[in-house]
Write a protein that holds these residues in place. Sequence first.
Motif, PDB file in Angstrom:
ATOM      1  N   ARG A  91       0.839  -1.214   0.000  1.00 35.96           N
ATOM      2  CA  ARG A  91       0.000   0.000   0.000  1.00 35.96           C
ATOM      3  C   ARG A  91       0.864   1.250   0.000  1.00 35.96           C
ATOM      4  O   ARG A  91       0.561   2.238  -0.657  1.00 35.96           O
ATOM      5  N   GLY A 119       1.876   2.534  -3.177  1.00 33.72           N
ATOM      6  CA  GLY A 119       0.807   3.013  -4.043  1.00 33.72           C
ATOM      7  C   GLY A 119       0.084   1.903  -4.783  1.00 33.72           C
ATOM      8  O   GLY A 119      -0.680   2.165  -5.700  1.00 33.72           O
ATOM      9  N   VAL A 120       0.343   0.650  -4.416  1.00 35.39           N
ATOM     10  CA  VAL A 120      -0.351  -0.467  -5.063  1.00 35.39           C
ATOM     11  C   VAL A 120      -1.826  -0.434  -4.645  1.00 35.39           C
ATOM     12  O   VAL A 120      -2.135  -0.224  -3.469  1.00 35.39           O
ATOM     13  N   ASN A 121      -2.707  -0.602  -5.626  1.00 32.58           N
ATOM     14  CA  ASN A 121      -4.139  -0.656  -5.326  1.00 32.58           C
ATOM     15  C   ASN A 121      -4.466  -2.057  -4.803  1.00 32.58           C
ATOM     16  O   ASN A 121      -4.730  -2.990  -5.560  1.00 32.58           O
TER      17      ASN A 121
END
Lengths: 250, 311
Positions: free
Chosen positions: B200, B203-205
């Motif tokens: 997270r 920036g990983v969805n």
Amino acid sequence: MSLLEIRDLKAGYGALPVLGGISIDIEEGETAVLLGLNGAGKTTMVLTLAGLLKPSGGTITLGGEQIAGPDAKGKMRAKDPRDLVAKGVVLVPEGRRVFPQLTVAQNLRLGAWSYKKDRKGTRQVVEQAVEYFPRLRERWTQLAGTLSGGEQQMLAIARGMMARPKLLLIDEASLGLSPKLTLTVFEVAKRINQDGTTVFLVEQNAGVLDIADRVFVMEKGTIIYTKSRSEGAFDVGEVSEAYLGEAEKV
Amino acid sequence: MNCNTAAFGDLLVTGVILGSVYALIALGYTMVYGVLKLINFAHDAIFMIGAAASFYLFGVWFDLNDPASGLGLVALLVLGLAFSGLASAGAAVALERLAYRPLRARGAARLSFLISAVGASFFITYLFQQNFLLGTSEHNFGGFMSRQPLVTVLGADLNGQRLLLFFGAIAMFIFLDRFVRTTRTGRSIRGVSEDLDAARMMGVNVDRVIMATFFIGGVFGGMAGFMYALVFEKVAWNLGFIPGLKAFTAAVLGGIGNIRGAALGGLLLGLIENLSTLCIGAEWKNPIAFSVLVLVLIFKPTGVLGEGLAK
């Protein structure tokens, strides 16, 4: 206008309040340092800034845009980490948190997730990030879990740089490192700052004062001491007194 | 003890075929466990939906009863795999959206997820038992494919259904292994399974990665359901129950969260339970399979290949 304006920020875990109304500014281009003992609320602070913890009150403004705070109806809103990474707020977490079963190269590429479709851009940033820590190139195809603690910290910072941050938050980079490695990490943090990234270090190690432009001392969720380099050189004794004083009295 | 060695070849082949089914279902358990640290007990129902979907397609809507051959048969099989895979994947994604994501958003405890999983499993299974869907009776299935043996291996006859299941499973596992290791989505799945919060921070969805794993697990489960129904010529509302439990056992045996472990665990379990009937009565198949689960949990809780999707 400061890059980051924090006003009366309150945050905690469930019913347990940790931050009791923090108000500080961080200027663009500086290296700011937050010192404090274990349990002072430092990690809570950076987790809130990075969007991983929703504040219960107050506002955070980044470059004039509110990223956390009450909406028109007074309900607290905070941007999620994905938005914040895209806006340039990147956290290098406490304990490094590298992906142990991925290689150094794969760790770095995951750091570039926010612009993942730009392959050329990713390659360029990899080059820049590795320049700070040439050792990582030697470990390129090695699993991150097999690196030494110092190398993992380097990888964690380089991975953070992969996201092209405007504001790089580094939580306790010196934890568990030898004095020499700690120095290396602080020196690189300073170089990252000189290359144009605003750096906010959270530390227990007062050695970080050498690279600081501004220092805050936190105790029990409040800021009890603030000083900027423009007000004169930092006196390690004075700063330590501020955050160790309480402990020494006990 | 009286061992029936004449049946060895037959049991070996049957073990491998059943093992392939367990492996394909186990993959769904393992991938979801990898990213969410949750045993998705509703996955047996996802497997059943694949079989049910192919029954509706071929048995009800097309109403095919005569064996097809050549390109026509290939087209039907591809269609069946695609349709059952997508039906189950859709159901798995909906399951995640309705039964798990709301709990995640509230930061619910691990036990709540488990209860939700078991509840969802019963809900879907008994929904399909209703008369407006499959009902309580078994349905014959797969008349569009000839049952004539094509080859004989170790004295065991293999028809097209069994060959499809075996080679289909191999192809699917090779594809998935490559996918997870070489693609960007694969990298994000491994990242989330190693450290969800760190992913997270990059920036990983995470919600999308979780959805992708449910989708992939659903595709595998659905295709397995279709091929299983072809081999056993039957579709019923409760056909997922036993294979689901066995596949869960296989996933733990191979190392939960580990893709190669799912393949290995499935094959091992299929072989163990079938070869054991050489010397012990076939009625002992299920007790033996679940004894394997207990023994693994006692002596090697991380399974043969160890835990972790990233491996």
